[in-house]
Design an enzyme around this catalytic site. Structure first.
Site, PDB file in Angstrom:
ATOM      1  N   ASP A  85       0.534  -1.165   0.241  1.00  0.00           N
ATOM      2  CA  ASP A  85       0.145   0.153  -0.282  1.00  0.00           C
ATOM      3  C   ASP A  85       0.676   1.057   0.044  1.00  0.00           C
ATOM      4  O   ASP A  85       0.409   2.214  -1.019  1.00  0.00           O
ATOM      5  CB  ASP A  85      -0.721  -0.105   1.268  1.00  0.00           C
ATOM      6  CG  ASP A  85      -1.868  -1.047   1.075  1.00  0.00           C
ATOM      7  OD1 ASP A  85      -2.708  -1.916   0.240  1.00  0.00           O
ATOM      8  OD2 ASP A  85      -2.614  -1.231   1.667  1.00  0.00           O
ATOM      9  N   ARG A 123       2.775   4.832  17.193  1.00  0.00           N
ATOM     10  CA  ARG A 123       2.712   6.012  16.562  1.00  0.00           C
ATOM     11  C   ARG A 123       2.903   7.771  16.745  1.00  0.00           C
ATOM     12  O   ARG A 123       3.489   8.025  15.693  1.00  0.00           O
ATOM     13  CB  ARG A 123       1.012   6.117  16.730  1.00  0.00           C
ATOM     14  CG  ARG A 123       0.032   4.925  16.081  1.00  0.00           C
ATOM     15  CD  ARG A 123       0.754   4.335  14.417  1.00  0.00           C
ATOM     16  NE  ARG A 123       0.413   2.617  14.169  1.00  0.00           N
ATOM     17  CZ  ARG A 123       0.864   2.204  13.561  1.00  0.00           C
ATOM     18  NH1 ARG A 123       1.405   2.108  12.850  1.00  0.00           N
ATOM     19  NH2 ARG A 123      -0.345   0.888  13.138  1.00  0.00           N
ATOM     20  N   ASP A 136      -5.404   4.256  14.136  1.00  0.00           N
ATOM     21  CA  ASP A 136      -3.685   5.140  13.698  1.00  0.00           C
ATOM     22  C   ASP A 136      -4.272   6.364  12.937  1.00  0.00           C
ATOM     23  O   ASP A 136      -3.378   7.634  13.669  1.00  0.00           O
ATOM     24  CB  ASP A 136      -3.633   3.313  12.805  1.00  0.00           C
ATOM     25  CG  ASP A 136      -3.099   2.424  14.195  1.00  0.00           C
ATOM     26  OD1 ASP A 136      -2.385   3.174  14.836  1.00  0.00           O
ATOM     27  OD2 ASP A 136      -3.039   1.518  13.527  1.00  0.00           O
ATOM     28  N   SER A 173      -4.064  -8.439   8.435  1.00  0.00           N
ATOM     29  CA  SER A 173      -4.024  -6.915   8.654  1.00  0.00           C
ATOM     30  C   SER A 173      -2.402  -6.793   9.476  1.00  0.00           C
ATOM     31  O   SER A 173      -3.094  -7.262  11.147  1.00  0.00           O
ATOM     32  CB  SER A 173      -4.229  -5.134   8.656  1.00  0.00           C
ATOM     33  OG  SER A 173      -3.878  -4.419   8.914  1.00  0.00           O
TER      34      SER A 173
END
Ligand code: ARG
Length: 401
Positions: free
Chosen positions: A14, A95, A124, A175
Site C-alpha cells: 500500500d 504512532r 491509527d 492486517s
C-alpha cells in the site's frame, strides 16, 4: 518549487504504491520515511531502496528502536498500561514516535504535507493526525487509502502497470502491525468473532499447550525501569527483546479481544506481546511491595486513564503529560528483583526482594517476632464501621415506621 510530501513508509504494497499514487494525484514530490521501532523483518536499506525504486525523490530511514523502548515502552510499563484491561498498546505507542520522525523529516526536506497509509476506520489515522497537528501545526495531512481512494485492488493494478519493485501476489488475509513491544493481527477469518485464531497467525509466541521445560527468570528494576535480567545488565530494548524470546518460547502474552475503537466500532484483534506482558507482570508485583497502599490504589485508576488517552491518540496532550508526572513520582522506590517462572502461557511471580520494600516481616508474621499490637484492632474496627453503622440504624428505624 514543487511541493513535497513526507510519507510514512512501511515497505509494504500500500505505501509503496502510495508513493506514485500521491505523486499523480497531487503533482508533489514524495519523500518516504521508514521508522525502525523494532519490527524486525527486512533491512532498512532494502526498504529504502524499494522506496526509491517506487519513485520517491528521497528515502529516509530512522533507527528509533532504543528511543521507542526508552521513551514509549518504558512509560507504558511504568503505567502498567493495558487498554480495557488487556491490550498493552503495541500500535498505539508506536504512532507518536513515528510522528516525531515524520515531522523532523518534513522540516529537513522542506515538506508541507505528511501522508500515512491508514484507512478511515481505525485508530491509527487519529493517532497520526492528532500527533502531527500537535508537533507540526502548520503541516497538512493526507491519507491516500482514505482520501485518494487507493484500494487494495487498485494498488495491485497500479504496481503491475508501473512495474514497481514490489511483490503483489503474496496473499496475506491479515492486517499486521508489529514492533518490539508486540504484534497485532486483525481482519480476514478473525472478523467472525467466534472463530478461534489458527496457529499460523502467531509469530512472537510458541503454542503454550506444548511448552518446553519451565524457564525461571529474575528481572531487576531501578525506579520502575528494567535494568538487569538474571543479573546481567540490560537496556530497556534488550530487556524487551530477551523476554520476547524467553516468554515467547513459553507462549506467554497471547491476547484475543474485541476492543472499543475510538471511531465507535468494536473490533476483534489478536495480540502477542510476550516481553511486554512478562515485564508488566513483574513490574506490578514489584510495585505491590514498594508503593504505599493509597498511592497504589490511585495509580491503578491513573494507569487506566493513561491507557485510554494513549489509545485515543492523545500521547502529546497536556493531561497525558500530567499523568506521566504522577506516575513518575510513584516509581521512586520501585527498585528490586522479581523472580518469575515462564511456563505454559503464564508468567507467574514466585519471589520478590527490594531494599525499598514496605513489606515488614515483623508486622506480617504469625510466628515469633510479631511486633503488631493486635489489641489496637478492636478500637480501629469500631471507628472504621461507625459511619455505616449509624446509617444502618437510621435505615432500620425508617423501615419500621
Ligand atoms: N487495534 C490496535 C490499535 O488500535 C492495533 C491497530 C493495528 N492493527 C493491525 N492489525 N494492523 O492500537
Amino acid at each position: 518549487m514543487t511541493e513535497r510530501i513526507v510519507l510514512a513508509y512501511s515497505g509494504g504494497l500500500d505505501t509503496s504504491v502510495a508513493i506514485g499514487w500521491i505523486g499523480e494525484a497531487t503533482g508533489a514530490e514524495v519523500i518516504a520515511v521508514a521508522v525502525d521501532v523494532g519490527q524486525g523483518g527486512e533491512s532498512l536499506e532494502t526498504i529504502r531502496q524499494r522506496a526509491l525504486g517506487c519513485g520517491a525523490v528521497e528515502a529516509y530511514v530512522a533507527d528509533a528502536s532504543d528511543e521507542f523502548a526508552n521513551e514509549y515502552c518504558v512509560p507504558t510499563l511504568k503505567a502498567n498500561a493495558l487498554y480495557q484491561g488487556h491490550y498493552p498498546l503495541v500500535s498505539a505507542i508506536s504512532r507518536p514516535v513515528i510522528v516525531k520522525h515524520l515531522v523532523k523529516a518534513a522540516r529537513e526536506f522542506g515538506a508541507t504535507t505528511v501522508a500515512h497509509g491508514c484507512t478511515g476506520k481505525g485508530n491509527d489515522q487519529v493517532r497520526f493526525e492528532v500527533g502531527i497537528q500537535t508537533l507540526g501545526p502548520d503541516l497538512k495531512c493526507i491519507a491516500p487509502v482514505r482520501d485518494l481512494a487507493l484500494t487494495r485492488d487498485k494498488a495491485i493494478a497500479f504496481a503491475e502497470e508501473k512495474g514497481l519493485p514490489i511483490e503483489t501476489t503474496k496473499k496475506n488475509p491479515y492486517s499486521i502491525d508489529q514492533n518490539v513491544w508486540g504484534r497485532a493481527v486483525e481482519t480476514g477469518y478473525l472478523e467472525d468473532i467466534w472463530n478461534a485464531p489458527t496457529k499460523d497467525i502467531y509469530d512472537y509466541t510458541a503454542t503454550p499447550e506444548f511448552p518446553p521445560a519451565p524457564d525461571e527468570v529474575t528481572i531487576s528494576f531501578e525506579a520502575g525501569v528494567p535494568v538487569a535480567i538474571d543479573g546481567v545488565k540490560v537496556t530497556p530494548l534488550q530487556a524487551i527483546k530477551e523476554l520476547n524470546r524467553r516468554a515467547g518460547a513459553q507462549g506467554v502474552g497471547r491476547i484475543d479481544v474485541v476492543e472499543d475503537r475510538l471511531v465507535g466500532i468494536k473490533s476483534r484483534e489478536i495480540y502477542e506481546a510476550p516481553g511486554a506482558m512478562a515485564l508488566i507482570t513483574a513490574h506490578k508485583h514489584l510495585e505491590d511491595i514498594t508503593v504505599e497502599r493509597e498511592q497504589a490504589r490511585f495509580k491503578a485508576t491513573v494507569g487506566q486513564r493513561w491507557a485510554e488517552l494513549v489509545y485515543d491518540g492523545q500521547w502529546f496532550s497536556p493531561l497525558k503529560r500530567s499523568l506521566d508526572a504522577f506516575i513518575e513520582d510513584t516509581q521512586k522506590y520501585v527498585s528490586g528483583d522479581i523472580r518469575m517462572t515462564l511456563h505454559g502461557g503464564q508468567a507467574i511471580v514466585n519471589g520478590r526482594r527490594s531494599d525499598t520494600s514496605l513489606y515488614d516481616f515483623s508486622l506480617a508474621t504469625y510466628d515469633t517476632g510479631d511486633t503488631f499490637d493486635q489489641s489496637q484492632a478492636k478500637g480501629f474496627i469500631e471507628l472504621w464501621g461507625m459511619s455505616a453503622k449509624v446509617a444502618s440504624g437510621r435505615d432500620i428505624r425508617v423501615a419500621g415506621k
